[in-house]
Motif scaffolding. Structure first.
Motif, PDB file in Angstrom:
ATOM      1  N   VAL A  97       0.823  -1.214   0.000  1.00 44.79           N
ATOM      2  CA  VAL A  97       0.000   0.000   0.000  1.00 44.79           C
ATOM      3  C   VAL A  97       0.854   1.259   0.000  1.00 44.79           C
ATOM      4  O   VAL A  97       1.918   1.316   0.623  1.00 44.79           O
ATOM      5  N   ASN A  98       0.371   2.250  -0.711  1.00 49.84           N
ATOM      6  CA  ASN A  98       0.979   3.583  -0.710  1.00 49.84           C
ATOM      7  C   ASN A  98       0.268   4.402   0.368  1.00 49.84           C
ATOM      8  O   ASN A  98      -0.424   5.378   0.093  1.00 49.84           O
ATOM      9  N   ASP A  99       0.414   3.952   1.616  1.00 50.10           N
ATOM     10  CA  ASP A  99      -0.341   4.495   2.738  1.00 50.10           C
ATOM     11  C   ASP A  99       0.267   3.912   4.009  1.00 50.10           C
ATOM     12  O   ASP A  99       1.306   3.238   3.961  1.00 50.10           O
ATOM     13  N   THR A 100      -0.403   4.133   5.139  1.00 50.17           N
ATOM     14  CA  THR A 100      -0.013   3.468   6.367  1.00 50.17           C
ATOM     15  C   THR A 100      -0.357   1.991   6.247  1.00 50.17           C
ATOM     16  O   THR A 100      -0.988   1.560   5.272  1.00 50.17           O
ATOM     17  N   GLY A 101      -0.008   1.203   7.225  1.00 50.36           N
ATOM     18  CA  GLY A 101      -0.355  -0.210   7.217  1.00 50.36           C
ATOM     19  C   GLY A 101      -1.689  -0.503   7.865  1.00 50.36           C
ATOM     20  O   GLY A 101      -1.974  -1.654   8.215  1.00 50.36           O
ATOM     21  N   ARG A 102      -2.520   0.523   8.015  1.00 48.16           N
ATOM     22  CA  ARG A 102      -3.816   0.342   8.685  1.00 48.16           C
ATOM     23  C   ARG A 102      -4.956   0.477   7.677  1.00 48.16           C
ATOM     24  O   ARG A 102      -4.844   1.211   6.695  1.00 48.16           O
ATOM     25  N   VAL A 103      -6.059  -0.216   7.971  1.00 48.49           N
ATOM     26  CA  VAL A 103      -7.247  -0.175   7.122  1.00 48.49           C
ATOM     27  C   VAL A 103      -8.493  -0.056   7.985  1.00 48.49           C
ATOM     28  O   VAL A 103      -8.443  -0.226   9.201  1.00 48.49           O
ATOM     29  N   TYR A 104      -9.610   0.229   7.334  1.00 47.60           N
ATOM     30  CA  TYR A 104     -10.913   0.165   7.991  1.00 47.60           C
ATOM     31  C   TYR A 104     -11.862  -0.581   7.063  1.00 47.60           C
ATOM     32  O   TYR A 104     -11.644  -0.647   5.852  1.00 47.60           O
ATOM     33  N   ILE A 105     -12.908  -1.170   7.624  1.00 48.92           N
ATOM     34  CA  ILE A 105     -13.867  -1.933   6.833  1.00 48.92           C
ATOM     35  C   ILE A 105     -14.998  -1.018   6.385  1.00 48.92           C
ATOM     36  O   ILE A 105     -15.611  -0.308   7.190  1.00 48.92           O
ATOM     37  N   ASP A 106     -15.268  -1.035   5.084  1.00 56.73           N
ATOM     38  CA  ASP A 106     -16.304  -0.201   4.488  1.00 56.73           C
ATOM     39  C   ASP A 106     -17.696  -0.634   4.982  1.00 56.73           C
ATOM     40  O   ASP A 106     -17.864  -1.692   5.592  1.00 56.73           O
ATOM     41  N   ASP A 107     -18.680   0.198   4.650  1.00 59.97           N
ATOM     42  CA  ASP A 107     -20.054  -0.067   5.078  1.00 59.97           C
ATOM     43  C   ASP A 107     -20.617  -1.374   4.514  1.00 59.97           C
ATOM     44  O   ASP A 107     -21.594  -1.902   5.045  1.00 59.97           O
ATOM     45  N   ASP A 108     -20.006  -1.891   3.436  1.00 66.81           N
ATOM     46  CA  ASP A 108     -20.516  -3.147   2.868  1.00 66.81           C
ATOM     47  C   ASP A 108     -20.158  -4.354   3.734  1.00 66.81           C
ATOM     48  O   ASP A 108     -20.593  -5.476   3.470  1.00 66.81           O
ATOM     49  N   GLY A 109     -19.328  -4.152   4.762  1.00 63.91           N
ATOM     50  CA  GLY A 109     -18.983  -5.219   5.691  1.00 63.91           C
ATOM     51  C   GLY A 109     -17.837  -6.098   5.257  1.00 63.91           C
ATOM     52  O   GLY A 109     -17.404  -6.993   6.005  1.00 63.91           O
ATOM     53  N   TRP A 110     -17.272  -5.850   4.070  1.00 61.38           N
ATOM     54  CA  TRP A 110     -16.192  -6.681   3.530  1.00 61.38           C
ATOM     55  C   TRP A 110     -14.971  -5.869   3.092  1.00 61.38           C
ATOM     56  O   TRP A 110     -13.849  -6.214   3.440  1.00 61.38           O
ATOM     57  N   SER A 111     -15.191  -4.824   2.302  1.00 63.66           N
ATOM     58  CA  SER A 111     -14.084  -4.116   1.654  1.00 63.66           C
ATOM     59  C   SER A 111     -13.188  -3.437   2.677  1.00 63.66           C
ATOM     60  O   SER A 111     -13.635  -2.577   3.441  1.00 63.66           O
ATOM     61  N   ALA A 112     -11.898  -3.826   2.689  1.00 63.40           N
ATOM     62  CA  ALA A 112     -10.915  -3.225   3.589  1.00 63.40           C
ATOM     63  C   ALA A 112     -10.211  -2.087   2.858  1.00 63.40           C
ATOM     64  O   ALA A 112      -9.530  -2.315   1.851  1.00 63.40           O
ATOM     65  N   LYS A 113     -10.372  -0.869   3.340  1.00 65.72           N
ATOM     66  CA  LYS A 113      -9.878   0.325   2.658  1.00 65.72           C
ATOM     67  C   LYS A 113      -8.706   0.936   3.429  1.00 65.72           C
ATOM     68  O   LYS A 113      -8.673   0.913   4.661  1.00 65.72           O
ATOM     69  N   THR A 114      -7.750   1.494   2.682  1.00 68.28           N
ATOM     70  CA  THR A 114      -6.575   2.089   3.319  1.00 68.28           C
ATOM     71  C   THR A 114      -6.977   3.292   4.165  1.00 68.28           C
ATOM     72  O   THR A 114      -7.952   3.983   3.882  1.00 68.28           O
ATOM     73  N   GLU A 115      -6.186   3.538   5.195  1.00 67.27           N
ATOM     74  CA  GLU A 115      -6.548   4.540   6.199  1.00 67.27           C
ATOM     75  C   GLU A 115      -6.732   5.930   5.613  1.00 67.27           C
ATOM     76  O   GLU A 115      -7.685   6.642   5.949  1.00 67.27           O
ATOM     77  N   ASN A 116      -5.831   6.328   4.717  1.00 66.24           N
ATOM     78  CA  ASN A 116      -5.857   7.702   4.193  1.00 66.24           C
ATOM     79  C   ASN A 116      -6.192   7.788   2.715  1.00 66.24           C
ATOM     80  O   ASN A 116      -5.951   8.815   2.084  1.00 66.24           O
ATOM     81  N   GLY A 117      -6.722   6.702   2.144  1.00 68.99           N
ATOM     82  CA  GLY A 117      -7.117   6.728   0.740  1.00 68.99           C
ATOM     83  C   GLY A 117      -5.999   6.450  -0.250  1.00 68.99           C
ATOM     84  O   GLY A 117      -6.167   6.666  -1.452  1.00 68.99           O
ATOM     85  N   GLY A 118      -4.855   5.973   0.238  1.00 69.16           N
ATOM     86  CA  GLY A 118      -3.760   5.620  -0.672  1.00 69.16           C
ATOM     87  C   GLY A 118      -4.075   4.352  -1.445  1.00 69.16           C
ATOM     88  O   GLY A 118      -4.916   3.534  -1.036  1.00 69.16           O
ATOM     89  N   ASN A 119      -3.408   4.168  -2.562  1.00 67.63           N
ATOM     90  CA  ASN A 119      -3.665   3.006  -3.412  1.00 67.63           C
ATOM     91  C   ASN A 119      -3.029   1.740  -2.855  1.00 67.63           C
ATOM     92  O   ASN A 119      -2.057   1.779  -2.097  1.00 67.63           O
ATOM     93  N   SER A 120      -3.591   0.617  -3.268  1.00 75.32           N
ATOM     94  CA  SER A 120      -3.114  -0.689  -2.835  1.00 75.32           C
ATOM     95  C   SER A 120      -3.060  -1.631  -4.029  1.00 75.32           C
ATOM     96  O   SER A 120      -3.863  -1.517  -4.961  1.00 75.32           O
ATOM     97  N   VAL A 121      -2.114  -2.563  -3.990  1.00 76.85           N
ATOM     98  CA  VAL A 121      -2.070  -3.647  -4.977  1.00 76.85           C
ATOM     99  C   VAL A 121      -1.972  -4.968  -4.220  1.00 76.85           C
ATOM    100  O   VAL A 121      -1.510  -5.013  -3.085  1.00 76.85           O
ATOM    101  N   MET A 122      -2.416  -6.038  -4.870  1.00 77.19           N
ATOM    102  CA  MET A 122      -2.353  -7.362  -4.253  1.00 77.19           C
ATOM    103  C   MET A 122      -1.988  -8.396  -5.301  1.00 77.19           C
ATOM    104  O   MET A 122      -2.530  -8.390  -6.411  1.00 77.19           O
ATOM    105  N   PHE A 123      -1.061  -9.273  -4.914  1.00 76.83           N
ATOM    106  CA  PHE A 123      -0.689 -10.402  -5.761  1.00 76.83           C
ATOM    107  C   PHE A 123      -0.695 -11.657  -4.899  1.00 76.83           C
ATOM    108  O   PHE A 123      -0.333 -11.615  -3.727  1.00 76.83           O
ATOM    109  N   GLU A 124      -1.114 -12.764  -5.504  1.00 74.36           N
ATOM    110  CA  GLU A 124      -1.185 -14.029  -4.763  1.00 74.36           C
ATOM    111  C   GLU A 124      -0.881 -15.188  -5.706  1.00 74.36           C
ATOM    112  O   GLU A 124      -1.479 -15.314  -6.772  1.00 74.36           O
ATOM    113  N   TYR A 125       0.054 -16.039  -5.276  1.00 80.90           N
ATOM    114  CA  TYR A 125       0.469 -17.194  -6.064  1.00 80.90           C
ATOM    115  C   TYR A 125       0.324 -18.465  -5.237  1.00 80.90           C
ATOM    116  O   TYR A 125       0.592 -18.461  -4.031  1.00 80.90           O
ATOM    117  N   MET A 126      -0.085 -19.556  -5.868  1.00 82.36           N
ATOM    118  CA  MET A 126      -0.092 -20.876  -5.235  1.00 82.36           C
ATOM    119  C   MET A 126       1.188 -21.610  -5.592  1.00 82.36           C
ATOM    120  O   MET A 126       1.609 -21.634  -6.745  1.00 82.36           O
TER     121      MET A 126
END
Length: 240
Positions: A204-233
């Motif tokens: 994340v281009n932000d702090t390492g903290r997040v909050y959960i959006d009103d939809d109950g699932w989406s984890a959003k960065t604390e200050n609105g910075g962008n995030s990327v995610m990669f996952e490999y098996m």
């Protein structure tokens, strides 16, 4: 899960190939004006074409084929009916059930050419995870992987999220061990031959903290910075 039978390894590879092929087709479809909800519907259609089931729909209370996280949504993004814009960063997290085995993969794309900061973020996120693949070998530890992910993020001026982790996978979508995106070399669970794991992190281009959006699932960065995610098996081997 620790896998020992050659036939089971072949089944996992077959399932992972289908999973990645679907993910690739979703990524190639990303464009301005398309909505994450339309991408999710496309994922369902592709699952039917391949005659596989989307694994995320087995998660209690979750009713989508994918998690699609855009910009400041770091992980577990609900696919929303909001058109994508040029420059958006779009992470698609996706898995299937194939012959009783689960898969779980994630990749982040840019809608059009990314600006310099987003390009740097994309490269750092991908490198953080890909650097871990050759060290996911017998006798190493989950802390070795976590240390490398955090090192890459920090050296590029970014942070990782500590509250979401990689994991084992197999007959269950989430299995032992947990694989945090941070840690000390030589610490954590010892990797054993045949262990099937998902290596993932959110950079994340932000702090390492997040909050959960009103939809109950989406984890959003604390200050609105962008995030990327990669996952490999990967399957842990003695030397690769």
């Amino acid at each position: 899960m620790v896998i020992t039978k050659q036939r089971d390894i072949e089944i996992l590879k077959e399932g992972a190939t289908i999973s990645v092929n679907i993910l690739k087709q979703l990524g190639e479809s990303i464009k301005e004006g398309l909505t994450p909800l339309e991408l999710d519907e496309m994922a369902g259609m592709l699952c039917r074409e391949y005659k596989v089931k989307p694994s995320f729909k087995r998660v209690q209370g979750y009713n989508f084929n994918t998690c699609i996280s855009v910009n400041d949504t770091a992980v577990h993004g609900i696919p929303k009916d909001i058109p994508l814009k040029k420059g958006d960063l779009v992470s698609i997290d996706f898995g299937i059930i194939y012959k009783d085995f689960n898969t779980d993969h994630c990749w982040t794309w840019s809608v059009g050419k990314p600006n310099k900061e987003n390009e740097k973020l994309l490269l750092a996120g991908r490198q953080a995870v890909e650097n871990c693949i050759p060290i996911a070998v017998t006798g190493n530890h989950t802390g070795d992987l976590g240390h490398e992910m955090e090192r890459v993020a920090k050296e590029n001026g970014f942070n990782i999220l500590k509250m979401f982790v990689g994991h084992g996978i197999g007959k269950n979508l989430h299995d032992h061990p947990d694989i945090p995106a941070y840690g000390k070399k030589g610490s954590g669970t010892t990797l054993v031959t045949g262990m099937v794991i998902c290596i993932e992190c959110q950079v994340v281009n932000d702090t390492g903290r997040v909050y959960i959006d009103d939809d109950g699932w989406s984890a959003k960065t604390e200050n609105g910075g962008n995030s990327v995610m990669f996952e490999y098996m990967v399957i842990v081997g003695k030397d690769k």
